[in-house]
Design a protein around this motif. Structure first.
Motif, PDB file in Angstrom:
ATOM      1  N   ASP A 148       1.140   6.419   2.901  1.00 37.34           N
ATOM      2  CA  ASP A 148       1.989   6.321   2.153  1.00 37.34           C
ATOM      3  C   ASP A 148       3.601   4.996   1.751  1.00 37.34           C
ATOM      4  OD1 ASP A 148       1.681   8.878   0.611  1.00 37.34           O
ATOM      5  OD2 ASP A 148       1.884   9.446   2.571  1.00 37.34           O
ATOM      6  N   LEU A 149       3.423   4.926   3.097  1.00 39.13           N
ATOM      7  CA  LEU A 149       4.251   3.641   3.270  1.00 39.13           C
ATOM      8  C   LEU A 149       4.292   2.945   3.997  1.00 39.13           C
ATOM      9  CD1 LEU A 149       7.953   3.176   3.208  1.00 39.13           C
ATOM     10  CD2 LEU A 149       8.282   4.933   4.033  1.00 39.13           C
ATOM     11  N   PHE A 150       4.250   1.640   3.878  1.00 39.27           N
ATOM     12  CA  PHE A 150       4.671   0.474   5.141  1.00 39.27           C
ATOM     13  C   PHE A 150       5.738   0.016   5.872  1.00 39.27           C
ATOM     14  CE2 PHE A 150       2.119  -3.570   6.873  1.00 39.27           C
ATOM     15  CZ  PHE A 150       1.395  -3.241   7.509  1.00 39.27           C
ATOM     16  N   CYS A 151       5.409  -0.549   6.652  1.00 38.12           N
ATOM     17  CA  CYS A 151       6.483  -0.630   7.802  1.00 38.12           C
ATOM     18  C   CYS A 151       6.137  -2.143   8.627  1.00 38.12           C
ATOM     19  CB  CYS A 151       7.230   0.570   8.830  1.00 38.12           C
ATOM     20  SG  CYS A 151       8.655   0.183   9.275  1.00 38.12           S
TER      21      CYS A 151
ATOM     22  N   LEU B 242       1.295   0.481  -2.017  1.00 40.02           N
ATOM     23  CA  LEU B 242       1.817   1.195  -0.635  1.00 40.02           C
ATOM     24  C   LEU B 242       3.324   0.258  -0.673  1.00 40.02           C
ATOM     25  CD1 LEU B 242       0.334   1.547   2.214  1.00 40.02           C
ATOM     26  CD2 LEU B 242       0.279   2.793   0.315  1.00 40.02           C
ATOM     27  N   PRO B 243       4.814   0.934  -0.682  1.00 39.95           N
ATOM     28  CA  PRO B 243       5.956   0.390  -0.691  1.00 39.95           C
ATOM     29  C   PRO B 243       6.192  -0.114   0.618  1.00 39.95           C
ATOM     30  CG  PRO B 243       6.164   2.606  -0.635  1.00 39.95           C
ATOM     31  CD  PRO B 243       4.915   2.466  -1.267  1.00 39.95           C
ATOM     32  N   VAL B 244       6.715  -0.745   0.223  1.00 38.76           N
ATOM     33  CA  VAL B 244       6.945  -2.022   2.285  1.00 38.76           C
ATOM     34  C   VAL B 244       8.529  -1.784   2.569  1.00 38.76           C
ATOM     35  CG1 VAL B 244       6.238  -4.231   3.672  1.00 38.76           C
ATOM     36  CG2 VAL B 244       5.149  -3.101   1.180  1.00 38.76           C
ATOM     37  N   VAL B 245       8.834  -1.571   3.692  1.00 35.56           N
ATOM     38  CA  VAL B 245       9.827  -1.969   4.537  1.00 35.56           C
ATOM     39  C   VAL B 245       9.910  -2.456   5.272  1.00 35.56           C
ATOM     40  CG1 VAL B 245      12.113  -1.552   5.447  1.00 35.56           C
ATOM     41  CG2 VAL B 245      10.933   0.405   4.143  1.00 35.56           C
ATOM     42  N   ALA B 246       9.977  -4.071   5.518  1.00 38.63           N
ATOM     43  CA  ALA B 246       9.863  -5.372   6.292  1.00 38.63           C
ATOM     44  C   ALA B 246      11.472  -5.766   6.811  1.00 38.63           C
ATOM     45  CB  ALA B 246       9.082  -5.616   5.324  1.00 38.63           C
ATOM     46  N   ALA B 247      11.032  -6.250   8.028  1.00 37.27           N
ATOM     47  CA  ALA B 247      12.426  -7.749   8.489  1.00 37.27           C
ATOM     48  C   ALA B 247      12.320  -9.245   6.990  1.00 37.27           C
ATOM     49  CB  ALA B 247      12.008  -7.983   9.324  1.00 37.27           C
ATOM     50  N   ARG B 248      13.225  -9.231   6.942  1.00 34.14           N
ATOM     51  CA  ARG B 248      13.164 -10.371   6.406  1.00 34.14           C
ATOM     52  C   ARG B 248      13.524 -11.273   7.042  1.00 34.14           C
ATOM     53  NH1 ARG B 248      16.018 -11.072   1.039  1.00 34.14           N
ATOM     54  NH2 ARG B 248      16.304  -8.418   0.573  1.00 34.14           N
ATOM     55  N   SER B 249      11.916 -12.097   7.393  1.00 35.21           N
ATOM     56  CA  SER B 249      12.168 -13.459   7.966  1.00 35.21           C
ATOM     57  C   SER B 249      10.488 -13.849   7.483  1.00 35.21           C
ATOM     58  CB  SER B 249      11.478 -12.747   9.147  1.00 35.21           C
ATOM     59  OG  SER B 249      10.243 -12.171   9.463  1.00 35.21           O
TER      60      SER B 249
END
Length: 400
Positions: free
Chosen positions: A304-307, A328-335
Motif C-alpha cells: 500500500d505504501l513504498f519506503c 504506490l505513494p512513496v516516502v523517500a530520502a531527498r537524495s
C-alpha cells in the motif's frame, strides 16, 4: 501487435532510427530476469523498445552466465578471466587509479572488457557501454567505426581527475547520465559541462507494473525493495516500525531483497542484524529474499505504501519508478536523482531522523484517501517515464 506497429509507425516519422546498436554491460552480468542488476534490466527494456521501433539490438554477453531475456540478439564471448574473480580486485582498482592519474589510462578495467568489446559485431552503428568508462580507450575508438555512448548510472568518476574525465568523454559521441543530479556531478568535477554530456532518464514498464485493487480491511503494508545493504537504509525502516508500533498495530512492513543481485545462499552479517532488530515486532515485519524480475510486479501489488530510506546519493532509483507505476505513494530520502523521478507528490524525509520517518509513514498508514491521491498522481507521473521515450531520446542523440 497493433500497439507495436503504431509505435514503429510514429517513431519512423519523427525519430531517426540508428540500427543495429550493441549494448555492453558488466563482463559477468546475466541478461536475465534472475538478476537484480539494473544494467541488465535497462538493456532488456531498451532492446524491447528499440525492436518495436524496427531496430535491432545486439546484447553482448559472457558465455559463462545464463541469459534468458527474449529481446535482443545475443552475441556471446569467452573471457580469459575466471568467474571466481568476477569483480576487479582492490589491487587492480588501485593500479587503475595510479595509471589513470599519471598516464591517462586504466589498464585493468580496459583489459577486463577487452573480449566483450572485441565481440561487438562489425555492422553495429553504435555501441553503448555501461559505467566502465576506463574501457573506452584510444584502441577502442580506432577499432570501432560507429558511435560510442558511455551510459552513466553511478558516480563513476570519483577517483578520476578532470583531465582524465574530459579525455574519455571526448572519445564518445555522447555520454549520458540517468539524472540531472549525476550529470551535474560530472560537470562540477570538470568546472564546465561538455556539449556531449546529456541526461537520459530511465524508463519504467507501466504495463507490467500497474496499480492493484487491494482488499479492504487489511493492514497497510509498507514495502521496501532493493539490495539489503547498509547504504540502502532498510535498518531505518525497521527503526521507524518500532515507533509506529507504539501508535498502531494496523500495519505491516515487508522487506524484499538480499545483499546481492542474485539469489543468495545465506544471510550477510547486516541481514542477520536487521532480522535481530526486527524480531521484537513479531509478524509486523517480514523478510523475503531476492525476488526475480517476473515476480516483482506481484510484490508491489501486495503493498500500500513504498519506503526508500537510502543513506547515499541515489542517482535514480529503479525501485522508485516501479513503485510509482504500481500506484504506490512513496516516502523517500531527498537524495541524488530521486526527486527528479518522484516529483512533488513524493514524501521526503531524512532517514536518519527516525521520528520524522515514522511520522511520515504513520500519516499515510492511517489515511487511505491520501495514499490513494498520491498513488494516482505518481502513477500518472510514471507514465511519462516510458522506455519508448528513453530510446527515442537516445536515437536523437546518436543521430546528432
Amino acid at each position: 501487435m497493433e500497439a507495436v506497429e503504431r509505435v514503429s509507425e510514429i517513431v519512423s516519422n519523427t525519430v531517426p532510427l540508428v540500427s543495429p546498436i550493441a549494448q555492453v554491460a558488466y563482463v559477468f552480468s546475466e541478461y536475465s530476469h534472475h538478476t537484480g542488476n539494473a544494467m541488465s534490466t535497462k538493456i532488456n527494456a531498451q532492446a524491447r523498445a528499440h525492436e518495436a521501433m524496427g531496430g535491432r539490438t545486439y546484447v553482448v554477453v559472457s558465455d559463462r552466465r545464463t541469459h534468458d531475456y527474449a529481446e535482443g540478439t545475443l552475441v556471446s564471448y569467452s573471457s580469459a578471466r575466471s568467474t571466481k574473480r568476477e569483480w576487479l580486485t582492490d589491487t587492480e582498482r588501485a593500479i587503475d587509479v595510479v595509471c589513470g592519474r599519471a598516464l591517462g589510462r586504466r589498464p585493468c578495467v580496459a583489459r577486463f572488457h577487452r573480449e566483450a568489446l572485441a565481440a561487438v559485431p562489425a555492422d553495429a552503428e553504435a555501441l553503448v557501454l555501461y559505467n566502465y568508462a576506463g574501457a573506452i580507450t584510444r584502441r577502442l575508438t580506432r577499432s570501432f567505426d560507429g558511435r560510442i555512448v558511455l551510459h552513466l548510472g553511478n558516480e563513476v568518476f570519483r577517483t578520476w581527475r578532470p583531465r582524465e574525465i574530459r579525455r574519455v568523454i571526448e572519445r564518445t559521441h555522447a555520454t549520458v547520465a540517468v539524472s540531472d543530479y549525476l550529470a551535474d556531478t560530472v560537470a562540477q568535477r570538470l568546472g564546465s559541462r561538455p556539449d556531449n554530456l546529456h541526461v537520459l532518464h530511465n524508463g519504467v514498464d507501466t504495463e507490467h507494473f500497474r496499480p492493484a485493487n487491494r482488499p479492504a480491511g487489511e493492514p497497510c503494508t509498507i514495502l521496501f525493495v532493493g539490495n539489503v545493504v547498509p547504504h540502502k537504509g532498510a535498518h531505518h525502516l525497521v527503526a521507524a516500525a518500532h515507533e509506529i508500533a507504539r501508535r498502531t498495530k494496523d500495519f505491516r512492513v515487508h522487506i524484499v531483497g538480499s545483499a546481492g543481485l542474485r539469489p543468495s545462499c545465506g544471510l550477510s552479517a547486516y541481514e542477520v542484524e536487521l532480522r535481530r532488530a526486527a524480531a521484537p515486532l513479531g509478524d509486523l515485519v517480514r523478510f523475503t529474499p531476492f525476488v526475480d524480475r517476473h515476480s516483482l510486479p506481484a510484490v508491489y501489488a501486495g503493498a500500500d505504501l513504498f519506503c526508500m530510506p537510502v543513506e547515499w546519493e541515489e542517482p535514480a532509483g529503479q525501485v522508485v519508478t516501479e513503485a510509482m507505476a504500481s500506484g504506490l505513494p512513496v516516502v523517500a530520502a531527498r537524495s541524488g536523482g530521486i526527486p527528479e523521478y518522484l516529483g512533488p507528490e513524493g514524501v521526503y524525509v531524512d532517514p536518519h531522523d527516525t521520528a520524522a520517518l515514522a511520522d511520515a509513514l504513520h500519516a499515510l498508514v492511517v489515511d487511505p484517501a491520501e495514499r490513494q491521491r498520491r498513488g494516482q498522481a505518481l502513477r500518472a507521473r510514471a507514465e511519462s517515464f516510458t522506455w519508448e521515450r528513453n530510446v527515442q531520446t537516445l536515437m536523437r542523440l546518436l543521430a546528432g
